[in-house]
Design an enzyme around this catalytic site. Structure first.
Site, PDB file in Angstrom:
ATOM      1  N   THR A  10     115.275  95.828  31.221  1.00 43.28           N
ATOM      2  CA  THR A  10     114.630  94.657  30.929  1.00 43.28           C
ATOM      3  C   THR A  10     113.348  94.494  29.921  1.00 43.28           C
ATOM      4  N   GLN A  12     110.821  95.412  26.956  1.00 41.52           N
ATOM      5  CA  GLN A  12     110.713  95.352  25.333  1.00 41.52           C
ATOM      6  C   GLN A  12     111.666  96.404  24.703  1.00 41.52           C
ATOM      7  N   ASP A  13     111.249  97.688  25.250  1.00 37.94           N
ATOM      8  CA  ASP A  13     111.925  98.927  24.431  1.00 37.94           C
ATOM      9  C   ASP A  13     113.235  98.799  24.984  1.00 37.94           C
ATOM     10  N   ASP A  63     114.932 100.872  41.746  1.00 45.05           N
ATOM     11  CA  ASP A  63     113.611 100.815  41.488  1.00 45.05           C
ATOM     12  C   ASP A  63     113.303 102.239  41.552  1.00 45.05           C
ATOM     13  N   LEU A  85     112.594 104.663  30.868  1.00 44.49           N
ATOM     14  CA  LEU A  85     111.555 103.689  30.183  1.00 44.49           C
ATOM     15  C   LEU A  85     110.600 102.905  31.273  1.00 44.49           C
ATOM     16  N   TYR A 100      99.802 102.111  43.074  1.00 44.26           N
ATOM     17  CA  TYR A 100     101.159 101.603  42.595  1.00 44.26           C
ATOM     18  C   TYR A 100     101.580 102.205  41.229  1.00 44.26           C
ATOM     19  N   THR A 134     103.182 108.429  26.356  1.00 45.78           N
ATOM     20  CA  THR A 134     102.599 107.440  25.552  1.00 45.78           C
ATOM     21  C   THR A 134     101.191 108.130  24.933  1.00 45.78           C
ATOM     22  N   GLU A 136      98.604 106.910  25.224  1.00 48.49           N
ATOM     23  CA  GLU A 136      97.389 106.733  26.174  1.00 48.49           C
ATOM     24  C   GLU A 136      97.044 108.328  26.800  1.00 48.49           C
ATOM     25  N   TYR A 157      96.877 104.646  34.540  1.00 42.70           N
ATOM     26  CA  TYR A 157      98.148 104.735  33.739  1.00 42.70           C
ATOM     27  C   TYR A 157      98.490 105.806  32.897  1.00 42.70           C
ATOM     28  N   LYS A 161     101.063 109.040  33.425  1.00 40.82           N
ATOM     29  CA  LYS A 161     102.190 109.574  32.463  1.00 40.82           C
ATOM     30  C   LYS A 161     101.981 110.804  31.985  1.00 40.82           C
TER      31      LYS A 161
HETATM   32  P1  NAP Z   1     107.435  96.890  29.336  1.00 42.62           P
HETATM   33  O1  NAP Z   1     108.028  95.783  28.519  1.00 42.62           O
HETATM   34  O2  NAP Z   1     106.351  96.586  30.384  1.00 42.62           O
HETATM   35  O3  NAP Z   1     108.707  97.080  30.281  1.00 42.62           O
HETATM   36  C1  NAP Z   1     108.686  98.047  31.547  1.00 42.62           C
HETATM   37  C2  NAP Z   1     109.989  98.005  32.198  1.00 42.62           C
HETATM   38  O4  NAP Z   1     109.846  98.721  33.442  1.00 42.62           O
HETATM   39  C3  NAP Z   1     110.730  96.758  32.714  1.00 42.62           C
HETATM   40  O5  NAP Z   1     112.119  96.770  32.538  1.00 42.62           O
HETATM   41  C4  NAP Z   1     109.992  96.499  34.049  1.00 42.62           C
HETATM   42  O6  NAP Z   1     110.976  95.862  34.974  1.00 42.62           O
HETATM   43  C5  NAP Z   1     110.376  98.195  34.593  1.00 42.62           C
HETATM   44  N1  NAP Z   1     109.772  98.474  35.693  1.00 42.62           N
HETATM   45  C6  NAP Z   1     108.438  98.364  36.266  1.00 42.62           C
HETATM   46  N2  NAP Z   1     108.381  98.610  37.459  1.00 42.62           N
HETATM   47  C7  NAP Z   1     109.422  99.307  37.566  1.00 42.62           C
HETATM   48  C8  NAP Z   1     110.018 100.090  38.959  1.00 42.62           C
HETATM   49  N3  NAP Z   1     109.090 100.047  40.154  1.00 42.62           N
HETATM   50  N4  NAP Z   1     110.956 100.488  38.921  1.00 42.62           N
HETATM   51  C9  NAP Z   1     111.961 100.214  37.975  1.00 42.62           C
HETATM   52  N5  NAP Z   1     111.494  99.735  36.680  1.00 42.62           N
HETATM   53  C10 NAP Z   1     110.321  99.140  36.855  1.00 42.62           C
HETATM   54  O7  NAP Z   1     107.369  98.357  28.594  1.00 42.62           O
HETATM   55  P2  NAP Z   1     107.818  98.716  27.289  1.00 42.62           P
HETATM   56  O8  NAP Z   1     107.068  98.179  26.296  1.00 42.62           O
HETATM   57  O9  NAP Z   1     109.101  98.463  27.137  1.00 42.62           O
HETATM   58  O10 NAP Z   1     107.635 100.182  27.394  1.00 42.62           O
HETATM   59  C11 NAP Z   1     108.988 101.091  27.901  1.00 42.62           C
HETATM   60  C12 NAP Z   1     108.296 102.219  28.220  1.00 42.62           C
HETATM   61  O11 NAP Z   1     107.418 103.229  27.344  1.00 42.62           O
HETATM   62  C13 NAP Z   1     107.097 102.194  29.458  1.00 42.62           C
HETATM   63  O12 NAP Z   1     107.447 103.546  30.318  1.00 42.62           O
HETATM   64  C14 NAP Z   1     105.833 102.662  28.476  1.00 42.62           C
HETATM   65  O13 NAP Z   1     104.908 102.859  29.761  1.00 42.62           O
HETATM   66  C15 NAP Z   1     106.203 103.431  27.723  1.00 42.62           C
HETATM   67  N6  NAP Z   1     105.362 103.225  26.566  1.00 42.62           N
HETATM   68  C16 NAP Z   1     105.284 102.101  25.861  1.00 42.62           C
HETATM   69  C17 NAP Z   1     104.721 101.687  24.728  1.00 42.62           C
HETATM   70  C18 NAP Z   1     104.292 100.634  24.001  1.00 42.62           C
HETATM   71  O14 NAP Z   1     103.452 100.294  23.020  1.00 42.62           O
HETATM   72  N7  NAP Z   1     105.227  99.689  24.036  1.00 42.62           N
HETATM   73  C19 NAP Z   1     104.024 102.958  24.056  1.00 42.62           C
HETATM   74  C20 NAP Z   1     103.951 104.250  24.877  1.00 42.62           C
HETATM   75  C21 NAP Z   1     104.852 104.372  26.054  1.00 42.62           C
HETATM   76  P3  NAP Z   1     110.758  94.086  35.042  1.00 42.62           P
HETATM   77  O15 NAP Z   1     111.339  93.590  33.785  1.00 42.62           O
HETATM   78  O16 NAP Z   1     111.439  93.849  36.414  1.00 42.62           O
HETATM   79  O17 NAP Z   1     109.203  94.042  35.394  1.00 42.62           O
HETATM   80  N1  GDD Z   2      95.759  93.396  26.797  1.00 41.67           N
HETATM   81  C1  GDD Z   2      94.703  93.206  25.904  1.00 41.67           C
HETATM   82  N2  GDD Z   2      94.245  91.903  26.250  1.00 41.67           N
HETATM   83  N3  GDD Z   2      93.818  94.145  25.284  1.00 41.67           N
HETATM   84  C2  GDD Z   2      92.857  93.690  24.615  1.00 41.67           C
HETATM   85  C3  GDD Z   2      92.207  92.267  24.769  1.00 41.67           C
HETATM   86  C4  GDD Z   2      93.031  91.360  25.768  1.00 41.67           C
HETATM   87  O1  GDD Z   2      92.462  90.325  25.870  1.00 41.67           O
HETATM   88  N4  GDD Z   2      91.051  92.356  24.056  1.00 41.67           N
HETATM   89  C5  GDD Z   2      90.767  93.512  23.368  1.00 41.67           C
HETATM   90  N5  GDD Z   2      91.778  94.279  24.073  1.00 41.67           N
HETATM   91  C6  GDD Z   2      92.087  95.685  23.695  1.00 41.67           C
HETATM   92  C7  GDD Z   2      92.076  96.831  24.602  1.00 41.67           C
HETATM   93  O2  GDD Z   2      91.041  97.092  25.379  1.00 41.67           O
HETATM   94  C8  GDD Z   2      92.932  97.931  23.878  1.00 41.67           C
HETATM   95  O3  GDD Z   2      91.802  98.641  23.524  1.00 41.67           O
HETATM   96  C9  GDD Z   2      93.468  97.479  22.947  1.00 41.67           C
HETATM   97  O4  GDD Z   2      93.279  95.822  22.671  1.00 41.67           O
HETATM   98  C10 GDD Z   2      94.996  97.126  23.112  1.00 41.67           C
HETATM   99  O5  GDD Z   2      95.223  96.885  24.343  1.00 41.67           O
HETATM  100  P1  GDD Z   2      97.204  96.584  24.847  1.00 41.67           P
HETATM  101  O6  GDD Z   2      97.699  95.721  24.028  1.00 41.67           O
HETATM  102  O7  GDD Z   2      96.882  96.064  26.208  1.00 41.67           O
HETATM  103  O8  GDD Z   2      97.683  97.967  24.748  1.00 41.67           O
HETATM  104  P2  GDD Z   2      97.302  99.573  25.077  1.00 41.67           P
HETATM  105  O9  GDD Z   2      96.826 100.377  23.970  1.00 41.67           O
HETATM  106  O10 GDD Z   2      96.130  99.217  26.365  1.00 41.67           O
HETATM  107  O11 GDD Z   2      98.415 100.025  25.889  1.00 41.67           O
HETATM  108  C11 GDD Z   2      99.753  99.706  25.308  1.00 41.67           C
HETATM  109  O12 GDD Z   2      99.885 100.927  24.410  1.00 41.67           O
HETATM  110  C12 GDD Z   2     100.238 102.273  25.160  1.00 41.67           C
HETATM  111  C13 GDD Z   2     100.457 103.304  24.104  1.00 41.67           C
HETATM  112  O13 GDD Z   2      99.262 103.674  23.348  1.00 41.67           O
HETATM  113  C14 GDD Z   2     100.883  99.784  26.416  1.00 41.67           C
HETATM  114  O14 GDD Z   2     102.263  99.539  25.997  1.00 41.67           O
HETATM  115  C15 GDD Z   2     101.057 101.012  27.084  1.00 41.67           C
HETATM  116  O15 GDD Z   2     102.262 101.010  27.878  1.00 41.67           O
HETATM  117  C16 GDD Z   2     101.248 102.077  25.916  1.00 41.67           C
HETATM  118  O16 GDD Z   2     101.411 103.307  26.662  1.00 41.67           O
END
Ligand code: NAP
Ligand code: GDD
Length: 348
Positions: A10, A12-13, A63, A85, A100, A134, A136, A157, A161
């Site tokens: 559910t 984004q990815d 879950d 994911l 958590y 990630t 991160e 986080y 990871k």
């Molecule tokens: P997202 O939009 O936050 O989606 C997270 C998904 O995980 C949702 O489907 C959520 O379900 C599910 N989830 C949360 N807690 C769970 C649990 N306890 N058991 C089972 N499912 C659970 O994240 P995303 O951006 O698509 O990212 C997908 C994956 O890639 C994540 O693991 C994230 O950490 C990793 N990642 C993301 C990025 C990025 O920039 N987007 C970069 C690097 C890695 P609900 O919809 O019910 O909340």
């Molecule tokens: N969320 C958020 N909200 N971030 C902010 C804000 C705000 O109001 N203002 C500044 N930022 C800065 C954060 O401090 C961070 O440096 C940057 O914007 C990006 O924040 P996010 O968009 O929340 O993403 P992230 O880089 O912390 O994490 C995302 O990318 C990771 C991969 O590098 C998430 O998608 C993670 O799940 C993913 O692993």
């Protein structure tokens, strides 16, 4: 017919990956969590009645904190590929809910690996795993970051990871399982959660443009991120599982921009002067920040043939166009006398 199981379907990815795999002829099974409100918005357009003879998308309640349920779904589905994911994916939230986050993102991965090991051991049918790692995990290690850059997580986080990453490497080496880590840099889209900074900016700027909002509060504008589009990044996940040998790959555009520069681009696209509308709220500062991420994805290019298509300008264009349309819909409803608020307003 190839069968895939996606945790986080559910998200984004998950939604883009489901589209990709259905398009490639897969049967797709997704794990969904019970919620008191609907949480399947991103995949509702893909839903098929499971009774239909040609249905290829099936959803299962489960879950990552519940190992028994994961095992049952794996037994039932017998997937060829698993994409893990599912995660508590918000860095700032992980400081508020560290236990958590570690449970879902770290231990949750372990539960899944154990279930795969058991099921594969019993059936001898190979199950390939993709783990959503990630950038991160690099955290405080300076850019450019590649597969050989040391991990230095700067949040619960990131630390969770890293645990998941090392578990995947260990299960690969210890049991010969086909398990790969993607180390993905930030990727965004029109479906990005609205509390991540890019989407928060595009939603706010488009609402400001239409007189629906006055101010945008942000935190650290100096952070640098390597932003790509999620559609490109899910292609890389699939490619990793098509290789003969499992491995770990950085996926990134190789370009980085500050949050300030992203804000400027978005407001400029709407012919607005960002400095009139953006204020800093220290509540969005993190206890420890990841200052700069810029990935070196040469290994993925050379071995997987993967390159991103969408650059930051196109990313901004698509997100702004999408959110301007949403703002127009909200404006129309308001002008017709309806009291409306954007979804999720209280959690932004
Ligand atoms: P997202 O939009 O936050 O989606 C997270 C998904 O995980 C949702 O489907 C959520 O379900 C599910 N989830 C949360 N807690 C769970 C649990 N306890 N058991 C089972 N499912 C659970 O994240 P995303 O951006 O698509 O990212 C997908 C994956 O890639 C994540 O693991 C994230 O950490 C990793 N990642 C993301 C990025 C990025 O920039 N987007 C970069 C690097 C890695 P609900 O919809 O019910 O909340
Ligand atoms: N969320 C958020 N909200 N971030 C902010 C804000 C705000 O109001 N203002 C500044 N930022 C800065 C954060 O401090 C961070 O440096 C940057 O914007 C990006 O924040 P996010 O968009 O929340 O993403 P992230 O880089 O912390 O994490 C995302 O990318 C990771 C991969 O590098 C998430 O998608 C993670 O799940 C993913 O692993």
């Amino acid at each position: 017919m190839p069968r895939a199981l996606i945790t986080g379907v559910t998200g984004q990815d998950g939604s883009y990956l489901t589209e990709l795999l259905l398009g490639l002829g897969y049967e797709v099974h997704g794990l969904i969590r019970r919620a008191s409100t609907f949480n399947t918005d991103r995949i509702d357009h893909l839903y098929q009645d499971p009774h239909a003879p040609d249905a290829r998308l099936f959803l299962h309640f489960a879950d990552l904190t519940d190992g028994t349920g994961l095992r049952q779904v794996l037994e039932e589905v017998q997937p060829h590929e698993v994409y893990n994911l599912g995660a508590q994916s918000h860095v700032a939230v992980s400081f508020k809910q560290p236990e958590y986050t570690a449970d879902v993102d770290g231990l949750g991965t372990l539960r899944l690996l154990e279930a795969i090991r058991d099921v594969q051991g019993r059936t001898s049918d190979v199950i390939r795993l993709y783990q959503a790692g990630t950038s991160e995990m690099f955290g405080g290690s300076p850019p450019p970051q590649s597969e050989t850059t040391p991990f230095y997580p700067r949040s619960p986080y990131g630390a969770a990871k890293v645990m998941a990453h090392h578990l995947v490497v260990n299960y690969r080496e210890a049991y010969g399982l086909h398990m790969s880590n993607g180390i993905l840099f930030n990727h965004e889209s029109e479906r990005r959660g609205e509390t991540f900074v890019t989407r928060k900016i595009t939603r706010a700027a488009t609402r400001i443009k239409l007189g629906l909002q006055e101010v945008l509060y942000l935190g650290n504008l100096d952070a640098e991120r390597d932003w790509g589009h999620a559609e490109d990044y899910v292609r890389a996940m699939h490619l990793m599982l098509q290789q003969d040998e499992p491995d770990d790959y950085v996926i990134a555009t190789g370009e980085s921009h500050t949050v300030r520069a992203f804000v400027e681009r978005v407001f400029a696209a709407l012919e607005l002067d960002w400095e009139r509308y953006v204020r800093i709220d220290p509540r969005y500062h993190r206890p420890t920040e990841v200052d700069a991420l810029r990935g070196d994805a040469r290994k993925a290019t050379e071995r997987l043939g993967w390159t991103p298509v969408v650059g930051v300008d196109e990313l901004v264009r698509r997100m702004v166009a999408n959110d301007l349309e949403l703002a127009h819909q909200e404006r129309t409803l308001r002008d017709a006398g309806h009291v409306v608020a954007p979804r999720g307003l209280a959690s932004a």
